[in-house]
Design a protein around this motif. Structure first.
Motif, PDB file in Angstrom:
ATOM      1  N   GLU A   1      -2.967   4.902   9.595  1.00 49.13           N
ATOM      2  CA  GLU A   1      -3.592   6.129   9.472  1.00 49.13           C
ATOM      3  C   GLU A   1      -2.714   7.080   8.741  1.00 49.13           C
ATOM      4  N   TYR A   2      -1.680   6.823   8.511  1.00 42.94           N
ATOM      5  CA  TYR A   2      -0.865   7.666   7.541  1.00 42.94           C
ATOM      6  C   TYR A   2      -1.224   7.497   6.154  1.00 42.94           C
ATOM      7  N   HIS A   3      -1.570   8.016   5.370  1.00 41.93           N
ATOM      8  CA  HIS A   3      -2.310   8.114   4.170  1.00 41.93           C
ATOM      9  C   HIS A   3      -1.111   8.306   3.070  1.00 41.93           C
ATOM     10  N   THR A   4      -0.211   8.925   3.455  1.00 47.07           N
ATOM     11  CA  THR A   4       0.964   9.235   2.388  1.00 47.07           C
ATOM     12  C   THR A   4       2.266   8.995   3.104  1.00 47.07           C
ATOM     13  N   LEU A   5       3.278   8.885   2.308  1.00 50.77           N
ATOM     14  CA  LEU A   5       4.579   8.508   3.054  1.00 50.77           C
ATOM     15  C   LEU A   5       5.026   9.722   3.463  1.00 50.77           C
ATOM     16  N   HIS A   6       4.676  11.132   3.196  1.00 43.41           N
ATOM     17  CA  HIS A   6       4.886  12.483   3.590  1.00 43.41           C
ATOM     18  C   HIS A   6       4.410  12.514   4.894  1.00 43.41           C
ATOM     19  N   ASP A   7       3.000  11.832   5.088  1.00 36.54           N
ATOM     20  CA  ASP A   7       2.469  12.228   6.418  1.00 36.54           C
ATOM     21  C   ASP A   7       3.211  11.313   7.348  1.00 36.54           C
ATOM     22  N   LEU A   8       3.940  10.286   7.019  1.00 35.90           N
ATOM     23  CA  LEU A   8       4.630   9.447   7.958  1.00 35.90           C
ATOM     24  C   LEU A   8       6.056  10.182   8.343  1.00 35.90           C
ATOM     25  N   PHE A   9       6.641  11.006   7.418  1.00 35.62           N
ATOM     26  CA  PHE A   9       7.811  11.711   7.522  1.00 35.62           C
ATOM     27  C   PHE A   9       7.573  12.639   8.777  1.00 35.62           C
ATOM     28  N   ILE A  10       6.501  13.420   8.572  1.00 35.85           N
ATOM     29  CA  ILE A  10       6.279  14.605   9.624  1.00 35.85           C
ATOM     30  C   ILE A  10       5.386  14.023  10.673  1.00 35.85           C
TER      31      ILE A  10
ATOM     32  N   GLN B   1       6.148  14.555  -5.432  1.00 33.99           N
ATOM     33  CA  GLN B   1       4.829  14.170  -5.612  1.00 33.99           C
ATOM     34  C   GLN B   1       4.577  12.838  -5.330  1.00 33.99           C
ATOM     35  N   PHE B   2       5.392  11.911  -5.268  1.00 28.10           N
ATOM     36  CA  PHE B   2       5.054  10.839  -5.256  1.00 28.10           C
ATOM     37  C   PHE B   2       4.705  10.592  -3.671  1.00 28.10           C
ATOM     38  N   ALA B   3       5.592  11.129  -2.878  1.00 23.38           N
ATOM     39  CA  ALA B   3       5.514  10.970  -1.233  1.00 23.38           C
ATOM     40  C   ALA B   3       4.239  11.477  -0.821  1.00 23.38           C
ATOM     41  N   ARG B   4       3.774  12.502  -1.538  1.00 23.74           N
ATOM     42  CA  ARG B   4       2.452  13.359  -1.324  1.00 23.74           C
ATOM     43  C   ARG B   4       1.481  12.600  -1.964  1.00 23.74           C
ATOM     44  N   SER B   5       1.316  11.525  -2.603  1.00 25.38           N
ATOM     45  CA  SER B   5       0.215  10.867  -3.187  1.00 25.38           C
ATOM     46  C   SER B   5      -0.003   9.866  -2.400  1.00 25.38           C
ATOM     47  N   GLY B   6      -1.534   9.603  -2.816  1.00 21.15           N
ATOM     48  CA  GLY B   6      -2.222   8.441  -2.146  1.00 21.15           C
ATOM     49  C   GLY B   6      -1.602   7.104  -2.508  1.00 21.15           C
ATOM     50  N   ILE B   7      -0.971   7.017  -3.705  1.00 23.50           N
ATOM     51  CA  ILE B   7      -0.157   5.612  -3.933  1.00 23.50           C
ATOM     52  C   ILE B   7       0.856   5.450  -3.264  1.00 23.50           C
TER      53      ILE B   7
ATOM     54  N   PHE C   1       1.279   2.623  -0.042  1.00 15.30           N
ATOM     55  CA  PHE C   1       1.446   1.281  -0.112  1.00 15.30           C
ATOM     56  C   PHE C   1       2.902   0.921   0.512  1.00 15.30           C
ATOM     57  N   VAL C   2       3.708   1.968   0.291  1.00 19.41           N
ATOM     58  CA  VAL C   2       5.041   1.853   0.725  1.00 19.41           C
ATOM     59  C   VAL C   2       5.167   2.169   2.434  1.00 19.41           C
ATOM     60  N   VAL C   3       4.123   2.634   2.781  1.00 16.78           N
ATOM     61  CA  VAL C   3       4.485   3.097   4.489  1.00 16.78           C
ATOM     62  C   VAL C   3       4.639   2.006   5.319  1.00 16.78           C
ATOM     63  N   PRO C   4       4.027   0.724   5.140  1.00 19.66           N
ATOM     64  CA  PRO C   4       4.508  -0.234   6.078  1.00 19.66           C
ATOM     65  C   PRO C   4       6.008  -0.787   5.825  1.00 19.66           C
ATOM     66  N   SER C   5       6.471  -1.015   4.738  1.00 15.77           N
ATOM     67  CA  SER C   5       7.647  -1.322   4.441  1.00 15.77           C
ATOM     68  C   SER C   5       8.859  -0.361   4.900  1.00 15.77           C
ATOM     69  N   PHE C   6       8.327   0.935   4.693  1.00 14.00           N
ATOM     70  CA  PHE C   6       9.458   1.867   4.927  1.00 14.00           C
ATOM     71  C   PHE C   6       9.550   1.828   6.584  1.00 14.00           C
TER      72      PHE C   6
END
Length: 265
Positions: free
Chosen positions: A55-64, A24-30, A33-38
């Motif tokens: 442009e990646y609005h969630t961590l999940h978006d970045l993963f995929i 849920q966290f990885a798919r949330s808008g919150i 904020f960790v996308v740049p550090s990841f």
């Protein structure tokens, strides 16, 4: 410090409730904020991404994430087998007559992995290859060959880590984790592409439609890191001589060639 936090998050995904929370966290808008550090911690190559990092609005978006078309070149030799993923080749070997393969010193049964006695028979005395995707890798899976899909099925319900420690100390992770198997018939013989989930239940999403696969064509994607196991029917695959383990590999790079069942190229 942040890298240790991310690793802890990944290890926590083998629990039912922690998996739900982290998903849920990885798919949330919150999580944006960790996308740049990841991206920084795992040294993601931003130049090859199809979108800019913001442009990646969630961590999940970045993963995929998807990549620019020119970021991966697919070998055009009609006989070549290419890597289906960006990964580390962790193990290569022969499939025993008993259906066992040896990965990181631990035996796995491809009979258990495939869950079908009739399917297993054709791979006995063939070749296997294990490719591990870390959280830093591009998580989309492409076809290693051209061919026709014979069948596709899923097995397993839970997914545990499939990193080096998971392979060495886990409980038959490659054969027990949630997995999606695609069997492909090529001009030389059969290949099984076993996509093994590492996090969450049903962490593999199928993209490809239809029954024919072009080499390099996108098939599916993983949420987070995972593993692909390739199984080759006896006598149809010759390993690329430069391949060793462990070896970093990228989609489209040659891992071997297909040969006729009588041994001819």
């Amino acid at each position: 410090m942040l890298k240790h936090v991310y690793r802890l998050m990944i290890e926590l995904t083998n629990g039912r409730w922690t998996s739900v929370i982290l998903r849920q966290f990885a798919r949330s808008g919150i999580s944006r904020f960790v996308v740049p550090s990841f991206a920084k911690i795992y040294k993601l190559n931003e130049d090859e991404m199809e979108k800019a990092l913001h442009e990646y609005h969630t961590l999940h978006d970045l993963f995929i994430r998807t990549l620019k078309k020119e970021a991966r070149m697919i070998d055009k030799n009609e006989k070549s087998v290419v890597s289906p993923v960006d990964a580390v080749i962790e193990d290569i070997g022969s499939i025993k007559e008993t259906s066992e393969i040896l990965v990181k010193g631990k035996s796995y049964s491809i009979q258990e992995m495939l869950g079908n006695d009739q399917t297993v028979t054709k791979y006995l005395n063939g070749t296997y290859m294990v490719l591990y995707l870390s959280p830093s890798h591009y998580h989309r899976i492409h076809s290693p060959v051209e061919g026709t899909i014979v069948k596709q099925w899923t097995l397993g319900s839970k997914s545990y880590p499939v990193n080096k420690m998971g392979l060495k100390y886990g409980v038959r992770t490659l054969a027990k984790n949630y997995r999606m198997i695609t069997e492909v018939n090529t001009a030389s013989g059969h290949i099984a592409i076993v996509k093994v989930g590492a996090m969450f239940v049903n962490s593999i999403e199928k993209i490809h439609k239809g029954m024919h696969l072009q080499k390099g064509e996108e098939m599916a994607y993983f949420s987070f890191g995972s593993t692909v196991v390739l199984l080759f029917e006896k006598g149809i695959f010759h390993l690329e001589p430069s391949i060793h383990t462990p070896k970093d590999i990228r989609i489209g790079e040659v891992i071997g060639i297909l040969v006729k069942e009588n041994g001819g190229a």
